[in-house]
Design a protein around this motif. Structure first.
Motif, PDB file in Angstrom:
ATOM      1  N   GLU A  20       1.546   6.532  -6.939  1.00 58.81           N
ATOM      2  CA  GLU A  20       0.461   7.457  -7.285  1.00 58.81           C
ATOM      3  C   GLU A  20       0.919   8.902  -7.156  1.00 58.81           C
ATOM      4  O   GLU A  20       0.601   9.736  -7.998  1.00 58.81           O
ATOM      5  CB  GLU A  20      -0.753   7.196  -6.392  1.00 58.81           C
ATOM      6  N   ARG A  21       1.664   9.179  -6.119  1.00 56.50           N
ATOM      7  CA  ARG A  21       2.100  10.557  -5.869  1.00 56.50           C
ATOM      8  C   ARG A  21       3.137  11.019  -6.878  1.00 56.50           C
ATOM      9  O   ARG A  21       3.169  12.184  -7.266  1.00 56.50           O
ATOM     10  CB  ARG A  21       2.668  10.660  -4.454  1.00 56.50           C
ATOM     11  N   LYS A  41       0.831  -1.210   0.000  1.00 61.85           N
ATOM     12  CA  LYS A  41       0.000   0.000   0.000  1.00 61.85           C
ATOM     13  C   LYS A  41       0.871   1.267   0.000  1.00 61.85           C
ATOM     14  O   LYS A  41       0.591   2.219  -0.731  1.00 61.85           O
ATOM     15  CB  LYS A  41      -0.922  -0.003   1.216  1.00 61.85           C
ATOM     16  N   GLU A  42       1.931   1.261   0.784  1.00 66.36           N
ATOM     17  CA  GLU A  42       2.829   2.423   0.858  1.00 66.36           C
ATOM     18  C   GLU A  42       3.590   2.609  -0.449  1.00 66.36           C
ATOM     19  O   GLU A  42       3.742   3.744  -0.927  1.00 66.36           O
ATOM     20  CB  GLU A  42       3.802   2.261   2.022  1.00 66.36           C
ATOM     21  N   ARG A  43       4.042   1.516  -1.058  1.00 66.19           N
ATOM     22  CA  ARG A  43       4.722   1.616  -2.353  1.00 66.19           C
ATOM     23  C   ARG A  43       3.759   2.143  -3.410  1.00 66.19           C
ATOM     24  O   ARG A  43       4.125   2.981  -4.245  1.00 66.19           O
ATOM     25  CB  ARG A  43       5.292   0.254  -2.759  1.00 66.19           C
ATOM     26  N   ARG A  44       2.512   1.686  -3.359  1.00 70.16           N
ATOM     27  CA  ARG A  44       1.495   2.152  -4.307  1.00 70.16           C
ATOM     28  C   ARG A  44       1.241   3.657  -4.131  1.00 70.16           C
ATOM     29  O   ARG A  44       1.090   4.383  -5.110  1.00 70.16           O
ATOM     30  CB  ARG A  44       0.215   1.352  -4.135  1.00 70.16           C
ATOM     31  N   GLU A  45       1.242   4.129  -2.879  1.00 71.93           N
ATOM     32  CA  GLU A  45       1.044   5.559  -2.620  1.00 71.93           C
ATOM     33  C   GLU A  45       2.175   6.395  -3.221  1.00 71.93           C
ATOM     34  O   GLU A  45       1.932   7.460  -3.778  1.00 71.93           O
ATOM     35  CB  GLU A  45       0.926   5.815  -1.117  1.00 71.93           C
ATOM     36  N   TYR A  46       3.408   5.901  -3.115  1.00 72.77           N
ATOM     37  CA  TYR A  46       4.530   6.599  -3.755  1.00 72.77           C
ATOM     38  C   TYR A  46       4.322   6.640  -5.272  1.00 72.77           C
ATOM     39  O   TYR A  46       4.543   7.658  -5.918  1.00 72.77           O
ATOM     40  CB  TYR A  46       5.864   5.905  -3.446  1.00 72.77           C
ATOM     41  N   SER A  64       3.843   9.561 -10.052  1.00 70.24           N
ATOM     42  CA  SER A  64       3.623   8.729 -11.238  1.00 70.24           C
ATOM     43  C   SER A  64       4.459   9.172 -12.439  1.00 70.24           C
ATOM     44  O   SER A  64       4.834   8.342 -13.270  1.00 70.24           O
ATOM     45  CB  SER A  64       2.146   8.701 -11.607  1.00 70.24           C
TER      46      SER A  64
END
Length: 108
Positions: free
Chosen positions: A54-55, A47-52, A57
Motif C-alpha cells: 500500500e505504501r 499484514k506487514e507485506r500488504r502495508e508495504y 504501490s
C-alpha cells in the motif's frame, strides 16, 4: 527505502578535521540479499507485506508484487541509522529528513 538522510555535525573543529568533514554513508546491511528475501517470505506477516504494498504501490509490477531487487533494499534489510553515531562519536545528529521515496534497484 523509507528512511531519510541523517544530517550530522562534528562536535568540534578538531573532530571535523579527524572526520574528514564526512561520515559513513549508511549503517550497513543487517541482512544479506538472500536473507532479506527469506525475511520477506517467512518472517513478515501478510499484514506487514500488504502495508508495504500500500505504501509503495507505484513500485509493484503488473502481477502486483515487488521485484526481488526492491525487496532486498527495504528498511528491514539494514541496520538502524542511529548506529552510525554509536561508532562515530565525534558526530552529533542535527536532524533527519523524511523522503518521498528512495529507490535502490539491484536487478538488471
Amino acid at each position: 527505502m523509507s528512511r531519510g538522510s541523517l544530517l550530522v555535525q562534528a562536535v568540534s573543529a578538531e573532530a571535523a578535521k579527524n572526520a574528514l568533514n564526512s561520515c559513513a554513508h549508511g549503517a550497513g546491511r543487517r541482512l544479506s540479499r538472500f536473507d532479506a528475501m527469506k525475511y520477506w517470505k517467512t518472517v513478515l506477516k501478510e499484514k506487514e507485506r500488504r502495508e508495504y504494498k500500500e505504501r509503495f504501490s507505484e513500485l509493484l509490477n503488473r502481477s502486483g508484487n515487488f521485484p526481488q531487487g526492491y525487496i532486498q533494499e527495504f528498511d528491514f534489510a539494514y541496520k538502524d541509522s542511529t548506529d552510525i553515531l554509536t561508532y562515530q562519536s565525534y558526530l552529533k545528529k542535527v536532524t533527519q529528513t523524511t523522503p518521498v521515496v528512495t529507490i535502490k534497484y539491484t536487478e538488471i
